[in-house]
Design an enzyme around this catalytic site. Structure first.
Site, mmCIF file in Angstrom:
data_model
loop_
_atom_site.group_PDB
_atom_site.id
_atom_site.type_symbol
_atom_site.label_atom_id
_atom_site.label_comp_id
_atom_site.label_asym_id
_atom_site.label_seq_id
_atom_site.Cartn_x
_atom_site.Cartn_y
_atom_site.Cartn_z
ATOM 1 N N VAL A 242 -16.462 -33.384 61.160
ATOM 2 C CA VAL A 242 -15.821 -34.698 61.271
ATOM 3 C C VAL A 242 -15.576 -35.036 62.744
ATOM 4 C CG1 VAL A 242 -13.805 -36.092 60.634
ATOM 5 C CG2 VAL A 242 -14.814 -34.546 58.964
ATOM 6 N N CYS A 243 -15.158 -34.061 63.532
ATOM 7 C CA CYS A 243 -14.910 -34.297 64.963
ATOM 8 C C CYS A 243 -16.206 -34.688 65.670
ATOM 9 C CB CYS A 243 -14.308 -33.056 65.606
ATOM 10 S SG CYS A 243 -12.732 -32.547 64.879
ATOM 11 N N ASP A 244 -17.286 -34.008 65.332
ATOM 12 C CA ASP A 244 -18.612 -34.327 65.861
ATOM 13 C C ASP A 244 -18.971 -35.770 65.515
ATOM 14 O OD1 ASP A 244 -21.634 -32.793 66.372
ATOM 15 O OD2 ASP A 244 -21.628 -34.654 65.221
#
Length: 166
Positions: free
Chosen positions: A59-61
């Site tokens: 999700v951060c990516d």
């Protein structure tokens, strides 16, 4: 204080929740070259601050890539992604991912940003997922504390808030 879960488990956030209309608190983080970066360094600009637990997770990516893509439509906005990842890891990830429109910054040393914006997760020493827009006068015009750290933020709301900020 914002109520946040991480993988559905409640966590404790350190610091104070930042609210729309407040003056953005000062912070000190590290750039990829280990130089210190503060809020004052971008004074007079609109800032979209994307906060992620760890740049190396799915999700951060995706969140960082999304704001990198949106940067073209946000010509007057500086986009910062802040995590507690080491600056070296952030630099390596950006090079591999082709991220050129977002500045990644590390809060690993002091948790200065995390505590100033109320996103430091006590139990994990990570930052909770959040997005802030700060106008050129250092006023917070948008603040989203994502209630479940593994969920995506409201990209459209954040992007629209950045476009409207002066």
């Amino acid at each position: 204080m914002a109520q946040i879960t991480f993988k559905e488990n409640p966590v404790t956030l350190l610091g104070n929740e930042v609210k729309v209309g407040e003056k953005a608190p000062e912070f000190k983080v590290l750039a990829n070259d280990l130089s210190e970066v503060t809020l004052a360094d971008s004074k007079g600009k609109v800032r979209l601050i994307s906060v992620v637990p760890s740049i190396d997770t799915g999700v951060c990516d995706q969140q960082t890539r999304r704001f990198n893509e949106e940067a073209a439509s946000l010509s007057n906005v500086e986009i910062l992604t802040i995590s507690v990842d080491l600056p070296f890891a952030q630099k390596r990830w950006c090079a591999a991912a082709g991220i050129e429109n977002v500045q990644t910054l590390s809060d690993h040393r002091e948790l200065s940003f995390g505590q100033a914006f109320g996103v430091a997760i006590k139990e994990l020493r990570l930052l909770a997922r959040a997005v802030f827009v700060i106008d050129s006068n250092d006023e917070v015009t948008y603040a989203e504390y994502v209630s479940e750290a593994t969920n995506h933020p409201d990209y459209e709301a954040a992007i629209n808030a950045a476009k409207e900020a002066k």
